[in-house]
Design a protein around this motif. Structure first.
Motif, short mmCIF file in Angstrom:
data_model
loop_
_atom_site.label_atom_id
_atom_site.label_comp_id
_atom_site.label_asym_id
_atom_site.label_seq_id
_atom_site.Cartn_x
_atom_site.Cartn_y
_atom_site.Cartn_z
N ARG A 69 2.49 1.72 -3.69
CA ARG A 69 1.40 2.22 -4.49
C ARG A 69 1.04 3.78 -4.20
O ARG A 69 0.91 4.61 -4.95
N GLN A 70 0.37 4.62 -2.71
CA GLN A 70 0.82 6.16 -2.84
C GLN A 70 1.73 6.82 -2.45
O GLN A 70 1.22 7.86 -1.78
N TRP A 112 0.69 -1.58 0.24
CA TRP A 112 -0.22 0.25 -0.30
C TRP A 112 0.85 1.10 -0.21
O TRP A 112 0.40 2.12 -0.36
#
Length: 229
Positions: A27-28, A24
């Motif tokens: 991706r962020q 996560w």
């Protein structure tokens, strides 16, 4: 048996959470950096006291971590000088890195740095996979011993659900020696590796590792070209 099952459950939760957080965050990352930078700029532009707030937040965070480190080192004095010397060496390395970053203004490619740290974290989590399977096997052995009607593991067997054994490095690199303890603590090294552990290790890298590297490639493609990144 219940202790081994509890450790297995905690290990599974840790593997799931660390894997999810790693993917996560990868991706962020490209969005979080811009959002944090814009938020700080807006706060500094709208309120003259915002700079003191940001300074206080950073100061408290660093002070708290420093206090925890100091308490940890003091506690280690009761175990002898070896842990203390290791802690002092770690602090010395941290001071050198800080001097290189701030005093001599050496630039580090943070993107590549965090990518390497991500791979390092994957190695740690994949080691947890081996440890979780070892605890699960120990629980199965304990259940086999306390159960009079079933013999799941066989008499005199060192493993119950992990067989057959792939390697045995107990003579050359035991996990109770210094290097073995270090590798076991960080990467989940075991002096005896079984087939199911190897399969679980490879499956973790096939699934979670591929998702992580795919996230890296997507982040690189969507990130605007910038020579300072």
């Amino acid at each position: 048996m219940f202790k081994q099952l509890f450790e297995t459950g905690i290990g599974v939760i840790a593997i799931a959470m660390l894997s999810w957080i790693l993917i996560w965050m990868t991706r962020q990352a490209r969005f979080l950096k811009a959002e944090i930078t814009d938020s700080i700029k807006n706060a500094l532009g709208e309120d003259n006291r915002a700079d003191w707030g940001i300074f206080s937040l950073i100061f408290i965070a660093v002070f708290w971590e420093g206090l925890e480190t100091a308490l940890f080192i003091v506690a280690k004095f009761q175990e002898g000088w070896t842990p203390v010397l290791g802690a002092i060496a770690g602090l010395g390395v941290a001071v050198i890195i800080g001097m290189l970053l701030f005093k001599w203004s050496i630039r580090i490619n943070l993107n590549q740095f965090f990518q390497v740290m991500g791979v390092f974290l994957l190695l740690i989590v994949s080691g947890l996979v081996i440890s979780v399977l070892r605890h699960l096997d120990a629980a199965a052995i304990a259940f086999s011993h306390i159960s009079s009607s079933t013999d799941l593991c066989g008499i005199g067997k060192n493993s119950c659900i992990l067989r057959p054994q792939i390697w045995d490095f107990s003579a050359s690199l035991a996990d109770r020696q210094f290097l073995g303890i270090l590798l076991k603590t960080i990467f989940g090294y075991t002096q005896k590796l079984y087939l199911i552990q190897a399969v679980g290790y490879l499956l973790f890298w096939t699934i979670v590792g591929s998702l992580y590297f795919r996230s890296l490639s997507q982040s690189t493609q969507l990130k605007p070209a910038n020579k300072f990144n």
